[in-house]
Design an enzyme around this catalytic site. Structure first.
Site, PDB file in Angstrom:
ATOM      1  N   ARG A   1       0.831  -1.206   0.000  1.00 41.18           N
ATOM      2  CA  ARG A   1       0.000   0.000   0.000  1.00 41.18           C
ATOM      3  C   ARG A   1       0.866   1.256   0.000  1.00 41.18           C
ATOM      4  O   ARG A   1       0.665   2.161  -0.810  1.00 41.18           O
ATOM      5  CB  ARG A   1      -0.929  -0.021   1.219  1.00 41.18           C
ATOM      6  CG  ARG A   1      -1.714   1.281   1.385  1.00 41.18           C
ATOM      7  CD  ARG A   1      -2.811   1.181   2.429  1.00 41.18           C
ATOM      8  NE  ARG A   1      -2.356   0.814   3.761  1.00 41.18           N
ATOM      9  CZ  ARG A   1      -3.150   0.786   4.841  1.00 41.18           C
ATOM     10  NH1 ARG A   1      -4.438   1.099   4.732  1.00 41.18           N
ATOM     11  NH2 ARG A   1      -2.686   0.427   6.024  1.00 41.18           N
TER      12      ARG A   1
ATOM     13  N   GLU B   1     -12.864  -3.680  17.009  1.00 41.84           N
ATOM     14  CA  GLU B   1     -12.561  -2.456  16.252  1.00 41.84           C
ATOM     15  C   GLU B   1     -13.886  -1.878  15.769  1.00 41.84           C
ATOM     16  O   GLU B   1     -14.780  -2.623  15.364  1.00 41.84           O
ATOM     17  CB  GLU B   1     -11.639  -2.789  15.068  1.00 41.84           C
ATOM     18  CG  GLU B   1     -11.266  -1.565  14.245  1.00 41.84           C
ATOM     19  CD  GLU B   1     -10.183  -1.861  13.200  1.00 41.84           C
ATOM     20  OE1 GLU B   1      -9.119  -2.387  13.582  1.00 41.84           O
ATOM     21  OE2 GLU B   1     -10.421  -1.579  12.018  1.00 41.84           O
TER      22      GLU B   1
HETATM   23  C1  3EB Z   1      -4.907   0.904  14.395  1.00 39.39           C
HETATM   24  O1  3EB Z   1      -5.380   1.899  14.943  1.00 39.39           O
HETATM   25  C2  3EB Z   1      -5.820  -0.273  14.261  1.00 39.39           C
HETATM   26  O2  3EB Z   1      -4.215  -0.278   8.079  1.00 39.39           O
HETATM   27  O3  3EB Z   1      -5.810   0.855   7.094  1.00 39.39           O
HETATM   28  C3  3EB Z   1      -7.280   0.801  11.855  1.00 39.39           C
HETATM   29  C4  3EB Z   1      -7.704   1.507  10.724  1.00 39.39           C
HETATM   30  C5  3EB Z   1      -6.232  -0.085  11.753  1.00 39.39           C
HETATM   31  C6  3EB Z   1      -7.057   1.336   9.497  1.00 39.39           C
HETATM   32  C7  3EB Z   1      -5.290   0.329   8.099  1.00 39.39           C
HETATM   33  C8  3EB Z   1      -5.593  -0.237  10.513  1.00 39.39           C
HETATM   34  C9  3EB Z   1      -5.989   0.459   9.396  1.00 39.39           C
HETATM   35  O4  3EB Z   1      -3.735   0.828  14.027  1.00 39.39           O
HETATM   36  C10 3EB Z   1      -5.772  -0.886  12.928  1.00 39.39           C
END
Ligand code: 3EB
Length: 328
Positions: free
Chosen positions: A145, A318
């Site tokens: 990414r 989450e």
């Molecule tokens: C975090 O806060 C939890 O890799 O796009 C949350 C939202 C999380 C998006 C991403 C990962 C992503 O790190 C994980």
């Protein structure tokens, strides 16, 4: 133009046009859906649609396997990519290559349609926590990414889109996204280190996303809250305690709402009015998490629940959310 967001069994509407939709679970065979995410709905299984509706009619297109719908102001695109079509090499695993290609295609659609601002990305990958030959698969995804953002000269630090990245049990890499002409305002959480600045103990490349993004449209404003978990600073907290993780997640969402109300031209966002998607690692936690939400909000949450792996093994819950405010 007015934008609406619905979730439910079938959110089609006579007077409005479908800008984009996604089905979580197994879709009705008669219904065409831009994105299908193989995830179990909780507690009862079945499927749940999320649908973006617009008062303006939509044009449609396909480019490099990405199907998209767009109005004058917004574009919704979706793709699925088979990882087994890629051959791992010394530089990159198959998943890293597939992830980079997914984002190259996304950026190709944005260039082709002149929707230049990436607002929100939904990422779903099988086996997100599985070790893929020395590196966890989520970390491989993060490399692909970020490489694609840098190659396309897109903001990969401040100005990155809001996003989520969840694990499915099987299937292809599924990605859907929204892009706009107007530049969204990125929002960070003062309680958390920005994800794009995570230290390298979380992987060789940081995740490319903002904690939230705020998009102004004619007549309304949309708040996209990224996947939010029990992380304070950059560390996961309340290990093994799903109730405390849910409460911490809600504090993080409250902090984002406060930032959004400071940055918004409209204001009035509240946690009670958010449309939420709740991801649980363990389906058995659904009733408890729902009761924590109800308690915290003081009303019935506008939420639905899905079983998914979360991108850190110790995270049990989450939550992501959408807020919409009308300007009139
Ligand atoms: C975090 O806060 C939890 O890799 O796009 C949350 C939202 C999380 C998006 C991403 C990962 C992503 O790190 C994980």
């Amino acid at each position: 133009m007015l934008l609406q967001y619905r979730h439910g069994q079938d959110a089609k509407h006579d007077a409005l046009h479908v800008l984009g939709d996604a089905c979580y679970g197994t879709p009705h065979t008669h219904q065409t859906t831009l994105a299908v995410v193989p995830m179990a709905c909780l507690p009862a299984g079945g499927h749940e649609y999320t649908t973006w509706l617009s008062t303006a009619p939509c044009e449609t297109g396909v480019l490099e396997g990405v199907a998209y719908h767009y109005t004058e102001h917004l574009l919704f695109g979706a793709m699925s990519i088979a990882e087994h079509d890629f051959v791992p090499n010394a530089q990159a695993s198959a998943l890293q290559q597939a992830s980079a290609l997914a984002y190259q295609r996304l950026f190709a659609v944005m260039r082709h349609t002149s929707f230049n601002q990436l607002v929100r990305c939904w990422n779903y990958l099988p086996g997100i926590n599985v070790d893929g030959g020395g590196l966890e698969r989520y970390r491989q995804f993060n490399i692909g990414r970020q490489d694609a953002f840098i190659a396309a000269r897109r903001d990969h630090l401040e100005g990155a889109p809001a996003a989520c990245a969840l694990g499915t049990g099987e299937g292809d890499l599924v990605l859907y996204f929204m892009a706009a002409h107007a530049r969204p305002r990125p929002i960070e959480n003062p309680r958390q280190v920005s994800a794009y600045r995570y230290p390298d103990r979380y992987g060789p490349r940081s995740p490319t996303f903002s904690r939230a993004s705020l998009l102004e449209l004619p007549g309304c404003e949309a708040l996209f809250i990224s996947g939010t978990a029990s992380i304070v600073g950059h560390e996961s907290v309340h290990l093994g305690d799903v109730k405390a993780q849910t409460e911490e997640t809600l504090r993080n969402i409250e902090a984002l709402i406060a930032q959004a109300n400071l940055k918004s031209h409209v204001g009035g966002y509240s946690t009670q009015a958010l449309e939420m998607k709740v991801f649980l690692r363990d389906p058995a936690d659904q009733a408890l998490v729902a009761s924590v939400l109800r308690q915290h909000l003081g009303c019935e949450p506008r939420a639905f629940y899905l079983q998914a792996d979360i991108c850190r093994v110790e995270l049990l819950v989450e939550i992501e959310a959408v807020g919409l405010r009308s300007k009139t």
